[in-house]
Design an enzyme around this catalytic site. Structure first.
Site, PDB file in Angstrom:
ATOM      1  N   ARG A 135       0.851  -1.181   0.000  1.00  0.00           N
ATOM      2  CA  ARG A 135       0.000   0.000   0.000  1.00  0.00           C
ATOM      3  C   ARG A 135       0.893   1.240   0.000  1.00  0.00           C
ATOM      4  O   ARG A 135       2.038   1.195   0.473  1.00  0.00           O
ATOM      5  CB  ARG A 135      -0.904   0.024   1.229  1.00  0.00           C
ATOM      6  CG  ARG A 135      -1.912  -1.131   1.299  1.00  0.00           C
ATOM      7  CD  ARG A 135      -2.781  -0.975   2.535  1.00  0.00           C
ATOM      8  NE  ARG A 135      -3.808  -2.006   2.622  1.00  0.00           N
ATOM      9  CZ  ARG A 135      -3.677  -3.142   3.307  1.00  0.00           C
ATOM     10  NH1 ARG A 135      -2.551  -3.389   3.984  1.00  0.00           N
ATOM     11  NH2 ARG A 135      -4.650  -4.037   3.337  1.00  0.00           N
ATOM     12  N   LYS A 159      -2.927  -2.278   7.679  1.00  0.00           N
ATOM     13  CA  LYS A 159      -4.209  -1.788   8.178  1.00  0.00           C
ATOM     14  C   LYS A 159      -4.640  -2.541   9.426  1.00  0.00           C
ATOM     15  O   LYS A 159      -4.489  -3.756   9.515  1.00  0.00           O
ATOM     16  CB  LYS A 159      -5.285  -1.955   7.094  1.00  0.00           C
ATOM     17  CG  LYS A 159      -5.317  -0.829   6.081  1.00  0.00           C
ATOM     18  CD  LYS A 159      -6.542  -0.963   5.199  1.00  0.00           C
ATOM     19  CE  LYS A 159      -6.675   0.207   4.247  1.00  0.00           C
ATOM     20  NZ  LYS A 159      -7.860   0.083   3.394  1.00  0.00           N
ATOM     21  N   HIS A 224      -1.997   2.706  -6.130  1.00  0.00           N
ATOM     22  CA  HIS A 224      -2.941   1.618  -5.875  1.00  0.00           C
ATOM     23  C   HIS A 224      -3.215   0.806  -7.143  1.00  0.00           C
ATOM     24  O   HIS A 224      -3.490  -0.397  -7.065  1.00  0.00           O
ATOM     25  CB  HIS A 224      -4.243   2.168  -5.302  1.00  0.00           C
ATOM     26  CG  HIS A 224      -4.907   1.228  -4.342  1.00  0.00           C
ATOM     27  ND1 HIS A 224      -4.322   0.824  -3.165  1.00  0.00           N
ATOM     28  CD2 HIS A 224      -6.103   0.583  -4.404  1.00  0.00           C
ATOM     29  CE1 HIS A 224      -5.128  -0.014  -2.536  1.00  0.00           C
ATOM     30  NE2 HIS A 224      -6.210  -0.183  -3.266  1.00  0.00           N
ATOM     31  N   ARG A 227      -0.623  -1.728  -7.285  1.00  0.00           N
ATOM     32  CA  ARG A 227      -0.940  -2.805  -6.329  1.00  0.00           C
ATOM     33  C   ARG A 227      -1.988  -3.736  -6.932  1.00  0.00           C
ATOM     34  O   ARG A 227      -1.890  -4.964  -6.814  1.00  0.00           O
ATOM     35  CB  ARG A 227      -1.435  -2.187  -5.019  1.00  0.00           C
ATOM     36  CG  ARG A 227      -1.963  -3.178  -3.976  1.00  0.00           C
ATOM     37  CD  ARG A 227      -2.262  -2.414  -2.694  1.00  0.00           C
ATOM     38  NE  ARG A 227      -3.224  -3.069  -1.833  1.00  0.00           N
ATOM     39  CZ  ARG A 227      -2.918  -3.950  -0.882  1.00  0.00           C
ATOM     40  NH1 ARG A 227      -1.668  -4.317  -0.698  1.00  0.00           N
ATOM     41  NH2 ARG A 227      -3.858  -4.468  -0.121  1.00  0.00           N
ATOM     42  N   HIS A 250      -5.297  -8.514   3.369  1.00  0.00           N
ATOM     43  CA  HIS A 250      -6.744  -8.356   3.479  1.00  0.00           C
ATOM     44  C   HIS A 250      -7.264  -9.157   4.672  1.00  0.00           C
ATOM     45  O   HIS A 250      -6.969 -10.344   4.802  1.00  0.00           O
ATOM     46  CB  HIS A 250      -7.435  -8.868   2.206  1.00  0.00           C
ATOM     47  CG  HIS A 250      -7.212  -7.983   1.015  1.00  0.00           C
ATOM     48  ND1 HIS A 250      -7.378  -8.413  -0.284  1.00  0.00           N
ATOM     49  CD2 HIS A 250      -6.832  -6.678   0.922  1.00  0.00           C
ATOM     50  CE1 HIS A 250      -7.107  -7.427  -1.115  1.00  0.00           C
ATOM     51  NE2 HIS A 250      -6.778  -6.361  -0.405  1.00  0.00           N
ATOM     52  N   TYR A 259     -10.307  -9.729  -7.346  1.00  0.00           N
ATOM     53  CA  TYR A 259      -9.276  -9.920  -8.371  1.00  0.00           C
ATOM     54  C   TYR A 259      -9.537 -11.144  -9.247  1.00  0.00           C
ATOM     55  O   TYR A 259      -8.758 -11.440 -10.148  1.00  0.00           O
ATOM     56  CB  TYR A 259      -7.903 -10.039  -7.711  1.00  0.00           C
ATOM     57  CG  TYR A 259      -7.487  -8.746  -7.063  1.00  0.00           C
ATOM     58  CD1 TYR A 259      -7.128  -7.648  -7.824  1.00  0.00           C
ATOM     59  CD2 TYR A 259      -7.507  -8.606  -5.677  1.00  0.00           C
ATOM     60  CE1 TYR A 259      -6.780  -6.445  -7.231  1.00  0.00           C
ATOM     61  CE2 TYR A 259      -7.160  -7.408  -5.078  1.00  0.00           C
ATOM     62  CZ  TYR A 259      -6.802  -6.342  -5.867  1.00  0.00           C
ATOM     63  OH  TYR A 259      -6.462  -5.150  -5.278  1.00  0.00           O
TER      64      TYR A 259
END
Length: 285
Positions: A135, A159, A224, A227, A250, A259
């Site tokens: 990120r 995150k 992004h 990514r 995630h 994806y």
């Protein structure tokens, strides 16, 4: 609560603050006392906004009213009156292999001709974005000595304060080593800028400028997007979805499943070649 219990990132906290302050302003500073009717009116004010924006604002308010109820600061939770915008999930913007090759062709040309520290830095940034799927915030805030030439991975805190193991390719490690040789020995950050580290905004500008130099519309490219390209191209190459979830950091595999919008022809080929029951010599009944 969001910081201490949920471990929310700084950018998440800032977004929640903006959404709560905006809602409070619309309701005359009485957000905490709002009832269902007030929240219905608030939802009507949001009607011209994009569905994703409404969903984000409503989510922030639901967490807020849930907190008030849990802490017994009010006896009810009126958040059911908030809108729940539906619609299909937006697919991520990506670059195809040819476009990624064009970006790296520009970098290679710059590195071959007496590269400057800025060229070496840009090479390291792009190698880590596309080669490891970092990120933007994770990338610009990397500590100076986190990545080592002899270590093909790094342990990052992303995150929600979640740690994950990120693979660092040979190319990326070589690019980082070449760039790191230009840094002062006492640098705290891998990508320093002034008294802190490179900003996300500056990273965004650098990536878009590279896209323009590669003949790609700059508005199509961002950190992004690189990514997303990392994830999509790995999946197209046969990567396991759970492994991809781990590499991207995630919390929910449903986030990673976006994806799976890869070429249907590629999926058919994958089944025909990899399924354990495939046997070209077995007669069909």
């Amino acid at each position: 609560m969001m910081a201490a219990e949920a471990g929310a990132a700084v950018n998440t906290l800032l977004a929640y603050r903006r959404d709560l302050e905006g809602a409070s302003e619309e309701l005359g500073g009485r957000l905490a006392e709002a009832d269902g009717a007030a929240l219905t009116r608030l939802g009507a004010v949001w009607l011209p906004l994009a569905r994703s924006t409404v969903a984000r604002k409503a989510s922030a308010l639901r967490r807020f009213f849930g907190f008030l109820a849990e802490e017994r600061l009010r006896d009810d939770d009126p958040s059911d009156a908030l809108p729940r915008p539906g619609g299909a999930q937006t697919l991520p913007r990506i670059l195809d292999h040819g476009e990624v090759d064009a970006l790296f062709a520009v970098l290679e040309q710059r590195l071959a001709d007496n590269p400057t520290p800025a060229d070496l830095r840009l090479s390291a940034l792009v190698e880590l974005l596309y080669g490891s799927g970092l990120r933007a915030t994770e990338l610009v805030s990397l500590p100076r000595h986190l990545l080592r030439r002899d270590q093909p991975y790094a342990i990052l805190r992303g995150k929600g304060g979640r740690e994950r193991l990120v693979p660092i390719s040979d190319r990326a490690r070589a690019a980082v080593a070449a760039y790191a040789a230009t840094l002062p020995a006492d640098a705290a950050w891998l990508f320093p800028s002034g008294k802190a580290h490179l900003s996300r905004v500056r990273l965004f500008q650098l990536v878009r400028a590279l896209a323009g130099a590669a003949g790609i519309a700059p508005e199509r490219v961002s950190p992004h997007v690189l990514r997303h390209a990392f994830a999509t191209h790995l999946l197209e190459g046969g990567a396991d979805l759970r492994a991809l979830q781990s590499m991207l950091g995630h919390a929910d595999i449903a986030t990673t499943q976006i994806y799976t919008h890869v070429d249907s022809r590629r999926l058919v080929e994958l089944v025909n070649q990899r399924h354990p029951l495939v046997d070209a010599g077995r007669p069909r009944s």
